[in-house]
Motif scaffolding. Structure first.
Motif, PDB file in Angstrom:
ATOM      1  N   ALA A 127       0.823  -1.202   0.000  1.00 52.68           N
ATOM      2  CA  ALA A 127       0.000   0.000   0.000  1.00 52.68           C
ATOM      3  C   ALA A 127       0.862   1.258   0.000  1.00 52.68           C
ATOM      4  O   ALA A 127       0.595   2.221  -0.736  1.00 52.68           O
ATOM      5  CB  ALA A 127      -0.923  -0.003   1.215  1.00 52.68           C
ATOM      6  N   TRP A 180       2.055  -5.483  -7.974  1.00 51.90           N
ATOM      7  CA  TRP A 180       1.003  -4.529  -7.622  1.00 51.90           C
ATOM      8  C   TRP A 180       1.388  -3.174  -8.184  1.00 51.90           C
ATOM      9  O   TRP A 180       2.494  -2.689  -7.943  1.00 51.90           O
ATOM     10  CB  TRP A 180       0.839  -4.441  -6.103  1.00 51.90           C
ATOM     11  N   LEU A 232      -6.155  -4.949  -0.298  1.00 47.10           N
ATOM     12  CA  LEU A 232      -5.590  -3.755  -0.922  1.00 47.10           C
ATOM     13  C   LEU A 232      -6.622  -2.942  -1.699  1.00 47.10           C
ATOM     14  O   LEU A 232      -6.309  -1.850  -2.184  1.00 47.10           O
ATOM     15  CB  LEU A 232      -4.430  -4.146  -1.845  1.00 47.10           C
ATOM     16  N   GLY A 233      -7.834  -3.447  -1.837  1.00 42.69           N
ATOM     17  CA  GLY A 233      -8.858  -2.700  -2.556  1.00 42.69           C
ATOM     18  C   GLY A 233     -10.073  -3.558  -2.832  1.00 42.69           C
ATOM     19  O   GLY A 233     -10.211  -4.666  -2.302  1.00 42.69           O
ATOM     20  N   LEU A 258      -8.425  -3.355  -9.145  1.00 47.26           N
ATOM     21  CA  LEU A 258      -8.928  -2.952  -7.831  1.00 47.26           C
ATOM     22  C   LEU A 258      -9.320  -1.486  -7.818  1.00 47.26           C
ATOM     23  O   LEU A 258      -8.637  -0.637  -8.407  1.00 47.26           O
ATOM     24  CB  LEU A 258      -7.864  -3.164  -6.749  1.00 47.26           C
ATOM     25  N   LYS A 259     -10.418  -1.209  -7.136  1.00 45.08           N
ATOM     26  CA  LYS A 259     -10.747   0.152  -6.760  1.00 45.08           C
ATOM     27  C   LYS A 259     -10.099   0.392  -5.404  1.00 45.08           C
ATOM     28  O   LYS A 259     -10.321  -0.366  -4.466  1.00 45.08           O
ATOM     29  CB  LYS A 259     -12.261   0.336  -6.678  1.00 45.08           C
ATOM     30  N   ARG A 260      -9.283   1.414  -5.308  1.00 51.50           N
ATOM     31  CA  ARG A 260      -8.560   1.691  -4.059  1.00 51.50           C
ATOM     32  C   ARG A 260      -8.773   3.157  -3.708  1.00 51.50           C
ATOM     33  O   ARG A 260      -8.171   4.048  -4.313  1.00 51.50           O
ATOM     34  CB  ARG A 260      -7.078   1.374  -4.212  1.00 51.50           C
ATOM     35  N   ASP A 263       0.759   4.042  -2.941  1.00 50.53           N
ATOM     36  CA  ASP A 263       0.139   5.329  -2.631  1.00 50.53           C
ATOM     37  C   ASP A 263       1.127   6.482  -2.564  1.00 50.53           C
ATOM     38  O   ASP A 263       0.797   7.609  -2.942  1.00 50.53           O
ATOM     39  CB  ASP A 263      -0.603   5.239  -1.293  1.00 50.53           C
ATOM     40  N   ASP A 283      -7.944   1.684 -10.353  1.00 51.37           N
ATOM     41  CA  ASP A 283      -6.919   2.358  -9.559  1.00 51.37           C
ATOM     42  C   ASP A 283      -5.642   1.521  -9.518  1.00 51.37           C
ATOM     43  O   ASP A 283      -4.541   2.021  -9.678  1.00 51.37           O
ATOM     44  CB  ASP A 283      -7.422   2.580  -8.130  1.00 51.37           C
TER      45      ASP A 283
END
Length: 358
Positions: free
Chosen positions: A74, A281, A110-111, A311-313, A78, A156
């Motif tokens: 993450a 990732w 993670l999402g 994934l939506k994060r 991010d 994302d």
């Protein structure tokens, strides 16, 4: 929230070059024994429970020993380089269902997994199901062996797990969107502002069931000091065929070609040879991805085979309104509906549809 157009170089960990990272392993996270054992245990429980992939959540499969792994993935996505490669899973010993279950559990932490195709599948495949090339009408980039142009996906986060590697080639290639922008700014500061203006993208070309032919998004976003990228010139060029789409100016065409040329230049991208068990990732806002051309093994069961998650994060990343993926990703938030042909249990989901892309 302050929206800006940055005409100064962007610094920070996302502004990396491949030739600077290639000689290090700082972007590789090697699993410890306790982390691997916990992921395997969670995966076995997932297989035994056989949950619906559209409704299962992370709370059903808590992680303790692997919490540091999740936190580091993450952090890198991010606020770091935008990607991380996780190594150490023994997928060749697991069988595809257990490997896919471990991958899916990691993704849940993670999402939120998103639909990836018209069938509603939330676990998809990167595997050549025919001998088509990208020049063939209807060819899917995930189902051919060609080198792919650098692009962003409709999510994302995009994640890949390698089940089986190719005979030759097939390296995963990543390039920093920040580094590309800085290079455009250095060479052609007159063209750089165009990256922040609206562009029409071929929506129907990405999704035959799209509610409109195109959507509109800038290529770059700079909000509250956070730089983000959404790129893929092929979808911009193909949007030109629709009625009502403004024709690209000479300057816009020149910029798109320059963007692609820079992304392919020696030293900018990082190529990583996927090994069975590797999991990558990637935050789509930080880096673009592609792969090199590859040669498959002759036996179908040995073909290069990757599993893919979108994934939506939601971590509150500031973006300009309507930034590319925000338009597309809303489909992942629709109410669950009956879908014919989708694979929503792990044992079925890890088996690729051999007709897809033929």
């Amino acid at each position: 929230m302050t929206t800006e157009v940055s005409l100064s170089p962007i610094s920070g960990p996302s502004a990396w070059r491949g030739d600077e990272l290639a000689g290090s392993t700082e972007w590789i996270y090697v699993l410890g024994d306790a982390e691997r054992a916990e992921l395997e245990e969670a995966g076995r429980k997932f297989v035994a429970d056989d949950p619906d992939l559209r409704t299962v959540n992370a709370a059903d499969y808590p992680l303790d020993a692997a919490r540091g792994l999740i936190d580091e993935c993450a952090r890198q996505m991010d606020a770091g380089r935008g990607f991380v490669l996780v190594r150490g899973l023994r997928t060749e010993e697991y069988g595809d269902a257990l490997a896919g279950a471990i991958f899916f559990v990691m993704g849940l932490h993670l999402g939120m997994p998103m639909e990836q195709n018209q069938l509603g599948d939330v676990l998809d495949h990167v595997i050549a199901t025919s001998n088509k090339t990208l020049d063939d009408p209807g060819a899917l980039p995930s189902r051919v062996r060609d080198r792919l142009p650098f692009h962003s996906d409709s999510s994302d986060v995009v994640a890949l797990m390698c089940l089986r590697a190719s005979k030759e080639g097939g390296a995963s290639s990543l390039v920093s969107g920040t580094a590309i922008y800085n290079e455009i700014l250095r060479r052609r500061p007159d063209l750089a502002p165009l990256l922040f203006e609206p562009w029409h993208w071929d929506w129907r070309g990405q999704d035959p069931d799209a509610p409109a032919d195109t959507y509109v998004s800038p290529i770059c976003s700079y909000v509250d000091g956070i730089f983000s990228t959404y790129a893929g010139s092929s979808m911009i060029f193909s949007a030109q065929k629709y009625d009502g789409v403004p024709q690209l100016t000479d300057a816009q065409v020149e910029l798109l070609h320059l963007y692609d040329e820079i992304s392919q230049e020696q030293g900018l991208a990082l190529d990583m040879d996927f090994q069975p068990g590797d999991v990558q990732w990637l935050l789509n806002y930080a880096a673009l991805h592609s792969r090199t051309e590859y040669v498959d093994w002759p036996e179908p069961e040995r073909r290069r085979h990757l599993l893919r998650l979108w994934l939506k994060r939601d971590v509150g990343r500031p973006l300009v309104d309507g930034f590319g993926k925000n338009v597309v990703k809303e489909r992942g938030a629709e109410e669950q509906k009956p879908v014919e042909g989708g694979a929503f249990r792990i044992a079925a989901a890890v088996v690729p549809n051999q007709d897809w892309g033929n």
